[in-house]
Every structure is written in C-alpha cells, then in structure tokens.
Design a protein around this motif. Structure first.
Motif, PDB file in Angstrom:
ATOM      1  N   UNK A  95      63.571 -31.072  20.380  1.00  0.00           N
ATOM      2  CA  UNK A  95      64.972 -31.045  20.105  1.00  0.00           C
ATOM      3  C   UNK A  95      65.185 -30.003  21.412  1.00  0.00           C
ATOM      4  N   UNK A  96      64.673 -28.909  21.542  1.00  0.00           N
ATOM      5  CA  UNK A  96      65.197 -27.965  22.585  1.00  0.00           C
ATOM      6  C   UNK A  96      65.222 -28.424  23.924  1.00  0.00           C
ATOM      7  N   UNK A  97      63.863 -29.285  24.442  1.00  0.00           N
ATOM      8  CA  UNK A  97      63.668 -30.062  25.753  1.00  0.00           C
ATOM      9  C   UNK A  97      64.737 -31.136  25.634  1.00  0.00           C
ATOM     10  N   UNK A  98      65.218 -31.805  24.838  1.00  0.00           N
ATOM     11  CA  UNK A  98      66.038 -32.816  24.724  1.00  0.00           C
ATOM     12  C   UNK A  98      67.501 -32.233  24.853  1.00  0.00           C
ATOM     13  N   UNK A  99      67.652 -31.045  24.565  1.00  0.00           N
ATOM     14  CA  UNK A  99      69.206 -30.555  24.645  1.00  0.00           C
ATOM     15  C   UNK A  99      69.241 -30.181  26.062  1.00  0.00           C
ATOM     16  N   UNK A 100      68.052 -29.435  26.634  1.00  0.00           N
ATOM     17  CA  UNK A 100      68.165 -29.292  27.951  1.00  0.00           C
ATOM     18  C   UNK A 100      68.135 -30.278  28.962  1.00  0.00           C
ATOM     19  N   UNK A 101      67.580 -31.358  28.534  1.00  0.00           N
ATOM     20  CA  UNK A 101      67.638 -32.798  29.454  1.00  0.00           C
ATOM     21  C   UNK A 101      69.236 -32.767  29.652  1.00  0.00           C
ATOM     22  N   UNK A 102      69.677 -33.027  28.204  1.00  0.00           N
ATOM     23  CA  UNK A 102      71.309 -33.441  28.244  1.00  0.00           C
ATOM     24  C   UNK A 102      72.447 -32.599  29.030  1.00  0.00           C
ATOM     25  N   UNK A 103      71.967 -31.231  29.026  1.00  0.00           N
ATOM     26  CA  UNK A 103      72.860 -30.380  29.625  1.00  0.00           C
ATOM     27  C   UNK A 103      72.531 -30.539  31.051  1.00  0.00           C
ATOM     28  N   UNK A 104      71.435 -31.017  31.681  1.00  0.00           N
ATOM     29  CA  UNK A 104      71.317 -31.185  33.046  1.00  0.00           C
ATOM     30  C   UNK A 104      71.791 -32.600  33.449  1.00  0.00           C
ATOM     31  N   UNK A 105      72.160 -33.313  32.422  1.00  0.00           N
ATOM     32  CA  UNK A 105      72.915 -34.540  32.832  1.00  0.00           C
ATOM     33  C   UNK A 105      71.966 -36.007  32.565  1.00  0.00           C
ATOM     34  N   UNK A 106      71.024 -35.830  32.029  1.00  0.00           N
ATOM     35  CA  UNK A 106      70.155 -36.761  31.824  1.00  0.00           C
ATOM     36  C   UNK A 106      70.696 -37.726  30.535  1.00  0.00           C
ATOM     37  N   UNK A 107      70.262 -38.995  30.637  1.00  0.00           N
ATOM     38  CA  UNK A 107      70.745 -40.091  29.912  1.00  0.00           C
ATOM     39  C   UNK A 107      69.876 -40.301  28.632  1.00  0.00           C
ATOM     40  N   UNK A 108      68.606 -40.247  28.810  1.00  0.00           N
ATOM     41  CA  UNK A 108      67.683 -40.577  27.798  1.00  0.00           C
ATOM     42  C   UNK A 108      66.294 -40.077  28.171  1.00  0.00           C
ATOM     43  N   UNK A 109      65.336 -40.314  27.146  1.00  0.00           N
ATOM     44  CA  UNK A 109      63.928 -39.715  27.331  1.00  0.00           C
ATOM     45  C   UNK A 109      63.116 -40.738  27.207  1.00  0.00           C
ATOM     46  N   UNK A 110      61.908 -40.713  27.856  1.00  0.00           N
ATOM     47  CA  UNK A 110      60.555 -41.486  27.685  1.00  0.00           C
ATOM     48  C   UNK A 110      59.564 -40.653  27.629  1.00  0.00           C
ATOM     49  N   UNK A 111      58.787 -40.787  26.555  1.00  0.00           N
ATOM     50  CA  UNK A 111      57.655 -39.866  26.213  1.00  0.00           C
ATOM     51  C   UNK A 111      56.431 -40.327  26.976  1.00  0.00           C
ATOM     52  N   UNK A 112      55.880 -39.166  27.469  1.00  0.00           N
ATOM     53  CA  UNK A 112      54.299 -39.487  28.378  1.00  0.00           C
ATOM     54  C   UNK A 112      53.519 -39.550  27.312  1.00  0.00           C
ATOM     55  N   UNK A 113      52.410 -40.138  27.361  1.00  0.00           N
ATOM     56  CA  UNK A 113      52.273 -41.315  28.510  1.00  0.00           C
ATOM     57  C   UNK A 113      53.372 -42.380  28.251  1.00  0.00           C
TER      58      UNK A 113
END
Length: 133
Positions: A95-113
């Motif tokens: 959740x912390x990384x997702x929040x940082x991504x949203x704050x940076x302007x990212x729209x979605x997340x894809x998990x690696x691999x």
C-alpha cells in the motif's frame, strides 16, 4: 497484421534497467502487435519521450540515476504527457508503494515478474488495441 504498421511510431515506452525484463516485456507486447521502444533508465526515457509521443509508459520503479517515481514526475511536465497512462512495474506492490506511485502521477501497477494476463488486461484498460478494436 495490416500493411504499413511497421511505419507507425511506437505506441509504448518500456522503461527498465534490466535487459532481460525489457526483452520479456517486449516479447509479450510484440506477440500482441504492440510497437514499443525501450529505455534503460529515467534519463533515456525522458529523452525519448521528448522526441516521440507514446500512448502509454511502462515504468520500472527502481533504476539507477533517477528512479521511476522521479522520472514519472518529470515526464508529466513534458508537452503531451500530462494524461498519458504510466504503469508502475514493481515487485513491491505494498500500500505504501502504491500511494507513492499515485502521488508521482502513475495510473496503475503491474507486479514483477510480469504475467501476460495482467499486462494484457492493463493495456486493454488504457489503450485501444493495435488492430483498432
């Protein structure tokens, strides 16, 4: 595939410092008819985005130089990139990384691999198919 597609500009920019990840994602995109470019770090991504208008950016979070979060913030300031979908590529989808991504302007997340089904679903959500569907 329609004739002349090779003449069209790439649709997707894949930003990842790992060459194997670039190749895997590139193969998945190519298999479904998506044209793409790759960048090995944030600086190269920004240089390419200044020359080509991509319709979507797949952005690794952890890279040398400037990371994916800082690159996304800078990308959003380039002409034509305020609303271009940027999807985070990360092994850490807390959740912390997702929040940082949203704050940076990212729209979605894809998990690696990256898995084909998740990649295709994300592309379907944000883009019209390369065949125009």
């Amino acid at each position: 595939r329609e004739a002349g597609r090779a003449d069209r500009a790439p649709t997707i920019l894949v930003v990842d410092d790992n060459r194997i990840a670039q190749q895997v994602i590139g193969a998945l995109l190519g298999k479904n008819g998506w044209r793409h470019d790759t960048a090995r770090d944030g600086y190269e991504a920004l240089e390419k985005a200044e020359r080509v208008q991509y319709q979507l950016v797949l952005m690794d979070l952890q890279m040398p130089g400037i990371d994916g979060l800082a690159t996304t913030k800078r990308l959003r300031l380039l002409p034509g990139y305020a609303a271009v979908p940027v999807l985070a590529l990360t092994a850490d989808v807390s959740d912390q990384v997702r929040a940082r991504c949203r704050d940076a302007g990212m729209d979605a997340f894809l998990e690696k691999p990256i898995h084909t089904i998740e990649l295709n679903a994300a592309l379907a959500q944000f883009l019209t198919s390369p065949d125009g569907d």
